[in-house]
Design a protein around this motif. Structure first.
Motif, mmCIF file in Angstrom:
data_model
loop_
_atom_site.group_PDB
_atom_site.id
_atom_site.type_symbol
_atom_site.label_atom_id
_atom_site.label_comp_id
_atom_site.label_asym_id
_atom_site.label_seq_id
_atom_site.Cartn_x
_atom_site.Cartn_y
_atom_site.Cartn_z
ATOM 1 N N ASP A 158 0.857 -1.184 0.000
ATOM 2 C CA ASP A 158 0.000 0.000 0.000
ATOM 3 C C ASP A 158 0.897 1.239 0.000
ATOM 4 O O ASP A 158 1.501 1.552 1.005
ATOM 5 N N CYS A 159 1.043 1.927 -1.101
ATOM 6 C CA CYS A 159 0.400 1.677 -2.370
ATOM 7 C C CYS A 159 1.385 1.871 -3.521
ATOM 8 O O CYS A 159 2.428 2.501 -3.363
ATOM 9 N N LEU A 160 1.009 1.334 -4.677
ATOM 10 C CA LEU A 160 1.877 1.405 -5.851
ATOM 11 C C LEU A 160 2.026 2.817 -6.387
ATOM 12 O O LEU A 160 3.077 3.168 -6.913
ATOM 13 N N THR A 161 1.004 3.648 -6.283
ATOM 14 C CA THR A 161 1.140 5.002 -6.821
ATOM 15 C C THR A 161 2.112 5.834 -5.993
ATOM 16 O O THR A 161 2.856 6.650 -6.546
ATOM 17 N N LEU A 162 2.158 5.623 -4.685
ATOM 18 C CA LEU A 162 3.188 6.300 -3.878
ATOM 19 C C LEU A 162 4.575 5.765 -4.216
ATOM 20 O O LEU A 162 5.545 6.521 -4.290
ATOM 21 N N TRP A 163 4.674 4.465 -4.431
ATOM 22 C CA TRP A 163 5.949 3.863 -4.853
ATOM 23 C C TRP A 163 6.408 4.480 -6.163
ATOM 24 O O TRP A 163 7.568 4.869 -6.316
ATOM 25 N N LEU A 164 5.490 4.605 -7.128
ATOM 26 C CA LEU A 164 5.814 5.229 -8.409
ATOM 27 C C LEU A 164 6.285 6.668 -8.210
ATOM 28 O O LEU A 164 7.293 7.091 -8.795
ATOM 29 N N SER A 165 5.570 7.418 -7.396
ATOM 30 C CA SER A 165 5.954 8.799 -7.103
ATOM 31 C C SER A 165 7.349 8.855 -6.477
ATOM 32 O O SER A 165 8.171 9.706 -6.840
ATOM 33 N N ASN A 166 7.615 7.941 -5.560
ATOM 34 C CA ASN A 166 8.944 7.883 -4.929
ATOM 35 C C ASN A 166 10.031 7.604 -5.963
ATOM 36 O O ASN A 166 11.105 8.224 -5.932
ATOM 37 N N LEU A 167 9.772 6.649 -6.861
ATOM 38 C CA LEU A 167 10.747 6.328 -7.904
ATOM 39 C C LEU A 167 11.006 7.535 -8.804
ATOM 40 O O LEU A 167 12.162 7.856 -9.125
ATOM 41 N N MET A 168 9.941 8.201 -9.211
ATOM 42 C CA MET A 168 10.087 9.361 -10.090
ATOM 43 C C MET A 168 10.836 10.492 -9.382
ATOM 44 O O MET A 168 11.717 11.119 -9.964
ATOM 45 N N HIS A 169 10.496 10.736 -8.117
ATOM 46 C CA HIS A 169 11.148 11.803 -7.345
ATOM 47 C C HIS A 169 12.639 11.509 -7.151
ATOM 48 O O HIS A 169 13.468 12.417 -7.193
ATOM 49 N N PRO A 181 4.755 -13.366 -10.603
ATOM 50 C CA PRO A 181 4.400 -14.781 -10.833
ATOM 51 C C PRO A 181 5.362 -15.773 -10.174
ATOM 52 O O PRO A 181 5.006 -16.928 -9.998
ATOM 53 N N ARG A 182 6.537 -15.337 -9.804
ATOM 54 C CA ARG A 182 7.534 -16.232 -9.200
ATOM 55 C C ARG A 182 7.422 -16.305 -7.677
ATOM 56 O O ARG A 182 8.076 -17.129 -7.050
ATOM 57 N N LEU A 183 6.613 -15.460 -7.078
ATOM 58 C CA LEU A 183 6.477 -15.447 -5.624
ATOM 59 C C LEU A 183 5.598 -16.599 -5.156
ATOM 60 O O LEU A 183 4.716 -17.047 -5.872
ATOM 61 N N LYS A 184 5.860 -17.075 -3.945
ATOM 62 C CA LYS A 184 5.120 -18.215 -3.394
ATOM 63 C C LYS A 184 3.902 -17.787 -2.582
ATOM 64 O O LYS A 184 2.897 -18.473 -2.573
ATOM 65 N N SER A 185 4.020 -16.693 -1.845
ATOM 66 C CA SER A 185 2.942 -16.236 -0.970
ATOM 67 C C SER A 185 2.084 -15.188 -1.661
ATOM 68 O O SER A 185 2.569 -14.455 -2.528
ATOM 69 N N PRO A 186 0.817 -15.086 -1.255
ATOM 70 C CA PRO A 186 -0.078 -14.119 -1.881
ATOM 71 C C PRO A 186 0.417 -12.677 -1.755
ATOM 72 O O PRO A 186 1.075 -12.313 -0.784
ATOM 73 N N VAL A 187 0.057 -11.876 -2.744
ATOM 74 C CA VAL A 187 0.378 -10.453 -2.750
ATOM 75 C C VAL A 187 -0.891 -9.685 -3.108
ATOM 76 O O VAL A 187 -1.538 -9.986 -4.109
ATOM 77 N N VAL A 188 -1.227 -8.714 -2.276
ATOM 78 C CA VAL A 188 -2.344 -7.815 -2.538
ATOM 79 C C VAL A 188 -1.735 -6.428 -2.736
ATOM 80 O O VAL A 188 -1.026 -5.931 -1.861
ATOM 81 N N LEU A 189 -1.985 -5.849 -3.893
ATOM 82 C CA LEU A 189 -1.404 -4.557 -4.243
ATOM 83 C C LEU A 189 -2.501 -3.504 -4.348
ATOM 84 O O LEU A 189 -3.528 -3.748 -4.982
ATOM 85 N N VAL A 190 -2.270 -2.344 -3.745
ATOM 86 C CA VAL A 190 -3.210 -1.234 -3.809
ATOM 87 C C VAL A 190 -2.626 -0.179 -4.740
ATOM 88 O O VAL A 190 -1.431 0.119 -4.680
ATOM 89 N N THR A 191 -3.475 0.383 -5.591
ATOM 90 C CA THR A 191 -3.045 1.465 -6.473
ATOM 91 C C THR A 191 -4.194 2.440 -6.649
ATOM 92 O O THR A 191 -5.359 2.087 -6.454
#
Length: 177
Positions: free
Chosen positions: A92-103, A120-130
Motif C-alpha cells: 500500500d500503495c503502488l502510486t506512492l511507490w511510483l511517485s517515490n521512484l520518479m522523485h 508470478p515467481r512469488l510463493k505467498s499471496p500479494v495484494v497490491l493497492v493502487t
C-alpha cells in the motif's frame, strides 16, 4: 481467475484500484487477512510531514497489531522476495511507490517491469493497492500529466500480471478480472 497451480499453493496476485478514499486499503486488508499466516504490510509512504504522519497513524490503528510491517519507499521487489513464503503481503500503495521512484529519478519503467516479472515467481499471496488517477480532468501541467500517464502504464502492466483485479468505489468492490 486464479490458475490451478496457484490455487494449490493459495498463491494469488490481487490488484485493488480505485479513487482517493474509495475504501481500497480496507478492502485490501480484508483480502490479505483471508489467507493463512501472519500478514505483512509493505508501506511505500514516507512520513515527510505531519499530515502524512497522521494518515499513517490512522492506517496503523485500523489494522491493529497483528501485522508485520515493512517500510519500503523504493526497493519493492527485494522486499517482496525477502518476505516470501509466509503470510500474504499487502503493498500500500503502488502510486506512492511510483511517485517515490520518479522523485528519486529512478527508472520507474524498469521498476514496474521488474515488479510485474517478479509477481508470478512469488510463493505467498500479494495484494497490491493502487490509485486510479486517470479518471478526472487532464492536468494543466507537464509534471502532473507525466505522473498520470506513468500511473496508467503501471496499473495496466500490473493488472496484466495479476490473477484478480478489483475496482473499489464508495467502499464497494467490483471484480474486473
Amino acid at each position: 481467475m486464479i490458475s490451478a497451480a496457484r490455487q494449490e499453493t493459495l498463491m494469488a496476485v490481487i490488484l485493488i484500484t480505485g479513487g482517493a478514499r474509495s475504501g481500497k486499503s480496507t478492502r485490501a486488508e480484508a483480502r490479505a487477512r483471508s489467507f493463512p499466516g501472519q500478514p505483512v504490510y509493505i508501506a511505500t509512504a514516507e512520513a515527510l510531514d505531519t499530515e502524512m504522519e497522521a494518515r499513517i497513524a490512522t492506517h496503523r490503528a485500523r489494522r491493529g497489531t497483528d501485522w508485520i510491517e515493512r517500510e519500503v519507499p523504493l526497493d519493492l521487489v527485494p522486499a517482496l522476495v525477502a518476505t516470501d513464503d509466509g503470510g500474504a503481503r499487502l503493498v500500500d500503495c503502488l502510486t506512492l511507490w511510483l511517485s517515490n521512484l520518479m522523485h528519486a529519478q529512478r527508472d520507474w519503467e524498469g521498476g514496474v517491469k521488474a515488479l510485474a516479472g517478479a509477481l508470478p515467481r512469488l510463493k505467498s499471496p500479494v495484494v497490491l493497492v493502487t490509485n486510479e488517477v486517470g479518471l478526472g480532468i487532464v492536468p494543466d501541467n507537464a509534471l502532473a500529466r507525466s505522473f498520470r500517464d506513468a500511473a496508467g502504464i503501471m496499473n495496466q502492466t500490473i493488472a496484466a500480471a495479476a490473477d484478480e483485479v478489483e475496482f473499489v468505489v464508495a467502499g464497494l468492490p467490483m471484480k474486473l478480472k
